[in-house]
Each structure stands twice: as C-alpha cells, then as structure tokens.
Write a protein that holds these residues in place. Structure first.
Motif, mmCIF file in Angstrom:
data_model
loop_
_atom_site.group_PDB
_atom_site.id
_atom_site.type_symbol
_atom_site.label_atom_id
_atom_site.label_comp_id
_atom_site.label_asym_id
_atom_site.label_seq_id
_atom_site.Cartn_x
_atom_site.Cartn_y
_atom_site.Cartn_z
ATOM 1 N N TYR A 149 0.764 -1.248 -0.005
ATOM 2 C CA TYR A 149 -0.006 -0.041 0.069
ATOM 3 C C TYR A 149 0.790 1.397 -0.080
ATOM 4 C CZ TYR A 149 -3.615 3.503 1.347
ATOM 5 O OH TYR A 149 -4.341 4.439 1.562
ATOM 6 N N GLY A 176 8.081 14.118 6.426
ATOM 7 C CA GLY A 176 7.351 13.130 7.015
ATOM 8 C C GLY A 176 7.787 11.889 6.585
ATOM 9 N N SER A 224 9.414 9.377 8.452
ATOM 10 C CA SER A 224 9.404 8.272 9.408
ATOM 11 C C SER A 224 8.368 7.297 9.600
ATOM 12 C CB SER A 224 9.665 8.636 10.646
ATOM 13 O OG SER A 224 8.921 9.572 11.003
ATOM 14 N N GLY A 225 7.278 7.693 8.592
ATOM 15 C CA GLY A 225 5.974 6.561 8.643
ATOM 16 C C GLY A 225 6.030 5.678 7.579
ATOM 17 N N GLY A 226 5.109 5.129 7.248
ATOM 18 C CA GLY A 226 4.742 3.935 6.122
ATOM 19 C C GLY A 226 5.422 4.442 4.867
ATOM 20 N N THR A 249 12.271 15.386 6.677
ATOM 21 C CA THR A 249 12.025 15.642 8.004
ATOM 22 C C THR A 249 11.275 14.631 8.751
ATOM 23 O OG1 THR A 249 9.642 16.363 7.621
ATOM 24 C CG2 THR A 249 11.654 18.121 6.783
ATOM 25 N N TYR A 288 11.981 18.168 12.941
ATOM 26 C CA TYR A 288 11.051 19.159 12.867
ATOM 27 C C TYR A 288 10.868 19.649 14.185
ATOM 28 C CZ TYR A 288 7.204 16.034 14.061
ATOM 29 O OH TYR A 288 6.509 15.379 14.903
ATOM 30 N N ASN A 323 4.017 14.064 3.460
ATOM 31 C CA ASN A 323 3.237 13.096 4.035
ATOM 32 C C ASN A 323 2.402 13.813 5.432
ATOM 33 O OD1 ASN A 323 3.998 10.973 2.290
ATOM 34 N ND2 ASN A 323 6.086 11.191 3.460
ATOM 35 N N VAL A 324 2.763 14.866 5.550
ATOM 36 C CA VAL A 324 2.445 15.640 6.725
ATOM 37 C C VAL A 324 1.291 16.710 6.665
ATOM 38 C CG1 VAL A 324 2.995 17.350 8.483
ATOM 39 C CG2 VAL A 324 4.712 15.692 7.468
ATOM 40 N N LEU A 382 0.183 14.002 -0.071
ATOM 41 C CA LEU A 382 -0.809 12.847 0.068
ATOM 42 C C LEU A 382 -2.125 13.219 1.104
ATOM 43 C CD1 LEU A 382 1.823 10.041 0.339
ATOM 44 C CD2 LEU A 382 0.375 10.544 -1.352
ATOM 45 N N VAL A 383 -1.950 14.328 1.586
ATOM 46 C CA VAL A 383 -2.811 14.992 2.561
ATOM 47 C C VAL A 383 -3.919 15.722 1.914
ATOM 48 C CG1 VAL A 383 -3.255 15.592 4.866
ATOM 49 C CG2 VAL A 383 -1.035 14.341 4.235
ATOM 50 N N PHE A 397 -3.228 6.963 -3.837
ATOM 51 C CA PHE A 397 -3.074 5.626 -4.076
ATOM 52 C C PHE A 397 -3.718 5.121 -5.296
ATOM 53 C CE2 PHE A 397 -5.092 1.656 -3.618
ATOM 54 C CZ PHE A 397 -3.830 0.611 -3.918
ATOM 55 N N ARG A 402 6.625 4.437 13.195
ATOM 56 C CA ARG A 402 8.017 4.176 12.573
ATOM 57 C C ARG A 402 8.123 3.032 11.814
ATOM 58 N NH1 ARG A 402 8.003 8.340 14.035
ATOM 59 N NH2 ARG A 402 8.956 9.416 15.982
ATOM 60 N N GLY A 403 7.534 3.131 10.632
ATOM 61 C CA GLY A 403 7.165 2.162 9.560
ATOM 62 C C GLY A 403 5.969 1.606 9.758
ATOM 63 N N ARG A 425 -2.496 -2.523 8.092
ATOM 64 C CA ARG A 425 -2.139 -1.306 7.802
ATOM 65 C C ARG A 425 -0.497 -0.820 7.299
ATOM 66 N NH1 ARG A 425 -0.731 4.225 9.106
ATOM 67 N NH2 ARG A 425 -2.161 5.489 8.245
HETATM 68 N N1 LIG Z 1 -3.923 10.314 -0.571
HETATM 69 C C1 LIG Z 1 -3.704 8.961 -0.664
HETATM 70 O O1 LIG Z 1 -4.264 8.282 -1.263
HETATM 71 C C2 LIG Z 1 -3.034 8.427 0.723
HETATM 72 C C3 LIG Z 1 -2.667 7.142 0.886
HETATM 73 C C4 LIG Z 1 -1.697 6.773 1.719
HETATM 74 C C5 LIG Z 1 -1.267 7.703 2.760
HETATM 75 N N2 LIG Z 1 -1.838 8.952 2.699
HETATM 76 C C6 LIG Z 1 -2.099 9.925 3.863
HETATM 77 O O2 LIG Z 1 -0.401 10.207 3.881
HETATM 78 C C7 LIG Z 1 0.160 10.568 5.074
HETATM 79 C C8 LIG Z 1 1.498 9.658 5.337
HETATM 80 O O3 LIG Z 1 0.983 8.362 5.370
HETATM 81 P P1 LIG Z 1 1.743 7.255 6.208
HETATM 82 O O4 LIG Z 1 1.148 5.983 6.072
HETATM 83 O O5 LIG Z 1 3.336 7.368 5.969
HETATM 84 O O6 LIG Z 1 1.384 7.883 7.768
HETATM 85 P P2 LIG Z 1 2.063 7.184 9.036
HETATM 86 O O7 LIG Z 1 2.808 5.962 8.918
HETATM 87 O O8 LIG Z 1 1.134 7.551 10.226
HETATM 88 O O9 LIG Z 1 3.310 8.265 9.217
HETATM 89 C C9 LIG Z 1 3.431 9.702 9.361
HETATM 90 C C10 LIG Z 1 4.673 9.993 10.079
HETATM 91 O O10 LIG Z 1 4.838 11.213 10.258
HETATM 92 C C11 LIG Z 1 5.616 11.823 11.198
HETATM 93 N N3 LIG Z 1 5.281 13.119 11.508
HETATM 94 C C12 LIG Z 1 4.104 13.719 12.127
HETATM 95 N N4 LIG Z 1 4.196 15.067 12.084
HETATM 96 C C13 LIG Z 1 5.206 15.471 11.427
HETATM 97 C C14 LIG Z 1 5.739 16.546 11.197
HETATM 98 N N5 LIG Z 1 5.250 17.691 11.361
HETATM 99 N N6 LIG Z 1 7.039 16.675 10.338
HETATM 100 C C15 LIG Z 1 7.495 15.485 10.036
HETATM 101 N N7 LIG Z 1 7.131 14.257 10.343
HETATM 102 C C16 LIG Z 1 5.806 14.375 11.132
HETATM 103 C C17 LIG Z 1 4.928 10.871 12.303
HETATM 104 O O11 LIG Z 1 5.750 10.784 13.296
HETATM 105 P P3 LIG Z 1 5.957 11.597 14.669
HETATM 106 O O12 LIG Z 1 4.506 11.937 14.995
HETATM 107 O O13 LIG Z 1 6.559 10.771 15.639
HETATM 108 O O14 LIG Z 1 6.820 12.774 14.188
HETATM 109 C C18 LIG Z 1 4.999 9.605 11.521
HETATM 110 O O15 LIG Z 1 6.222 8.821 11.360
HETATM 111 C C19 LIG Z 1 -0.921 10.169 5.962
HETATM 112 O O16 LIG Z 1 -1.615 11.543 6.381
HETATM 113 C C20 LIG Z 1 -2.208 9.438 5.126
HETATM 114 O O17 LIG Z 1 -3.383 9.449 5.651
HETATM 115 C C21 LIG Z 1 -2.701 9.425 1.738
#
Ligand SMILES: NC(=O)c1ccc[n+]([C@@H]2O[C@H](COP(=O)([O-])OP(=O)(O)OC[C@H]3O[C@@H](n4cnc5c(N)ncnc54)[C@H](OP(=O)(O)O)[C@@H]3O)[C@@H](O)[C@H]2O)c1
Length: 305
Positions: free
Chosen positions: A83, A112, A114-116, A135, A155, A176-177, A200-201, A243, A288-289, A305
């Motif tokens: 995903y 952002g 550090s996430g997925g 970041t 950040y 991603n933020v 992506l947001v 996606f 973190r992943g 997820r």
């Molecule tokens: N449009 C689409 O089709 C689609 C598809 C997939 C995902 N998304 C969206 O894309 C975003 C990222 O997805 P994801 O799966 O990677 O999310 P995730 O796994 O929840 O990761 C988000 C990461 O961002 C970090 N973070 C939070 N605030 C931050 C900031 N201000 N600066 C830098 N890092 C920050 C978080 O850690 P810390 O809080 O500890 O810093 C976390 O590691 C989400 O909002 C998701 O809903 C959209």
C-alpha cells in the motif's frame, strides 16, 4: 457505499466491513482468463478501497492488482509494503515523473519520512540515485539515515521551514504531513524549472463525506485546480497524490527488494486475536514504519495497515 464508484446506489452493502488494504499470501483459485498467476503462487498486493478486507482468510482481487511476492521476504514483512509502495509510486512516478533514469540529478524533500510512506519513499529514491532530504522528529533520525536519507531535519527542534530554507532548493517535494506545510513548502522548490510539490494529505474524503459524492468531487476539483493555477504563476507545480493499485509497479519493487535495495520496515506485529490493539497502536500515531497483522487459515499472512 461511497468507496465503490461502480455501485454508488447500493445502500448499506458494505457492512459488516472487513478492514485491511495490504496483503501477502497464496493464490487459492484463479479466474479462467488469468494466465500470469496459478494456484499456489505466493503473491502480494495493495487492495483498492472498494475491495478492502485483508483482515480475513480470503480476499478477491483482479490479476492486474497482484504481483509475485519478493522471494527474500516472509509474508509478514512483504505485507508491510504494497500500500505505501503503490502510494509513493503513484505520487513520485506517475505525478512527479521520477524514474530510475532521471532521479540521480534530482534533489528531493520528503516531509514526514519516518512513517509508512516515508520509509518506503526514501529507499526507492535512494535506489534510483536521488539526493534525499527528510524531515522527522529527533528519535527517528537514526531510522531514516539507516534507510539512506542524505540529510535529516528535526522538525521538533524549531521552525522546520527556516531550517529547510537555508538548504539548496529542491526539484520534488513529497508531503506526508499536510496541515500548514503547503503555506511554506512550495517556496523551497526551484522556480521555473518544472519542480513539483505533491501532497498525500488532501481534503478529498472529507469533501465527499461532507458534501456527498457529486458536490464533494466538484469542490475537490475546484480546490486543486485553483491551487495548481496559483502556484503555476509562481513557476512551480502543485499536485495531489493518491493511492492507485498497481501490480506492475509491485513487480519492479519486488525486484528492488530481492536485490537488497529496499527492505520492509515493520514496527510492530500482532496476531489476529489482537486486531483491536493493532488499530489502537496505529491510531496513536508516531509510526516508525508499518504495523502488521498475521491472519492464518487462508494460506498466508496479511497486514492491516
Ligand atoms: N492520498 C492517498 O491516497 C494516501 C495514501 C496513503 C497515505 N495517505 C496519507 O499520507 C500521510 C502519510 O501516510 P503514512 O502511512 O506514511 O502515515 P504514518 O505511517 O502515520 O506516518 C506519519 C509520520 O509522520 C511523522 N510526522 C508527524 N508530524 C510530522 C511533522 N510535522 N513533520 C515531519 N514528520 C511528522 C510521524 O511521526 P512523529 O509524529 O513521531 O513525528 C509519522 O512517522 C497520512 O496523512 C496518510 O493519511 C494518503
């Protein structure tokens, strides 16, 4: 109901809803026209929203959404990738035009990391030779550097836009933020050079929830078009990323995984009996992943997820 664009009028047909968008498992049966896969193949896939349900023993997919799983990964590890990989691919390849051939001369910023999505995107871009700035918060710096990030900005240490503003400008930004990032991030791009910002947001789901499908989509179209036009006048491209299920992209990613260029970043793994705890973990944020759920019985392990 709104998740399936082909069945908008079927009220209540989704319930009870089975969650789960990633899957890694074994093919149990193929349709008559399916030539590329056969019973017993080990496959992985990211499931479109209207077919979701990998937190079950069986899931039904079209052949073009499925790909042969990387041989070097267990099902649990493989389920952590499709995903986020398909989402990053859609944003970076389809929307921003990055490829193996042109990434080496690009400076890319991942907001952002550090996430997925971030942990996958860093590795893909580094495998393609790009220069990657990320970041994240202080405690994630080691993780993202270990995945290949060239430059990391914490950040949580102060206004991140000021720290990023001192760096050479970027060709591509993956956001991603969200939140207020787009008020300053586009100023970090090289103007009049084809540079692109993709977030992506987006308010797409919120708009359709609030306004209904037709009005919500119209509102979404107006918002993205007016923002794109505004930023085009300043010499940079503004885009939304989504996606898209993509078995062919997973084939390429599978090769990169088996070549040791990309690894799965699994932060936590839960048995099926602890699905509520798995979702609680995801809801707490600070990923973190990825978080993976093991579903046994169908013939593979499946991620939530
Ligand atoms: N449009 C689409 O089709 C689609 C598809 C997939 C995902 N998304 C969206 O894309 C975003 C990222 O997805 P994801 O799966 O990677 O999310 P995730 O796994 O929840 O990761 C988000 C990461 O961002 C970090 N973070 C939070 N605030 C931050 C900031 N201000 N600066 C830098 N890092 C920050 C978080 O850690 P810390 O809080 O500890 O810093 C976390 O590691 C989400 O909002 C998701 O809903 C959209």
């Amino acid at each position: 109901m709104k998740r399936d664009p082909l069945n908008l009028n079927q009220k209540g047909s989704e319930f009870p809803l089975v969650l789960g968008r990633d899957v890694s498992g074994v093919v149990m049966e193929c349709g008559l026209d399916v030539k590329y896969f056969k019973e017993g193949d080990e496959v992985w896939a990211a499931i479109p929203p209207w077919k979701q349900g990998s937190l079950a023993e069986f899931v039904c997919l079209s052949a073009n959404e499925v790909s042969l799983k990387p041989k070097s990964l267990s099902h649990s590890a493989a389920a952590a990738l499709p995903y986020v990989a398909a989402t990053a691919w859609s944003a970076l390849v389809n929307t921003c035009g990055l490829t193996l051939e042109n990434s080496a001369e690009k400076r890319i910023l991942i907001l952002g990391g550090s996430g997925g999505v971030g942990t996958f995107a860093i590795q893909m871009l580094k495998a393609w030779g790009g220069h990657v700035t990320v970041t994240c918060s202080k405690d994630a710096e080691r993780l993202v550097r270990g995945l290949g990030a060239d430059h990391v900005v914490d950040y949580s240490a102060g206004p991140v836009e000021l720290a990023l503003g001192t760096l050479e400008k970027f060709d591509v930004i993956l956001d991603n933020v969200g939140g207020d990032t787009e008020s300053w991030a586009l100023g970090l791009l090289k103007p009049w050079s084809g540079a692109k910002y993709v977030t992506l947001v987006t308010p797409f789901l919120q708009n359709t929830d609030l306004l209904g499908v037709a009005d919500g989509m119209m509102q979404t179209g107006i918002t993205v078009a007016s923002k794109a036009l505004k930023h085009l006048c300043k010499g940079v491209h503004y885009r939304w990323g989504f996606f898209i299920p993509n078995g062919a992209a997973l084939d390429d990613i599978s090769e990169m995984v088996d070549a040791g260029k990309i690894r799965a970043v699994v932060e936590a793994e839960f048995p099926f009996s602890q699905v509520p705890q798995a979702f609680q973990k995801v809801e707490e944020g600070h990923a973190r992943g990825k978080t993976v759920v093991q579903v046994t019985g169908g013939g593979g392990d499946h991620a939530g997820r």
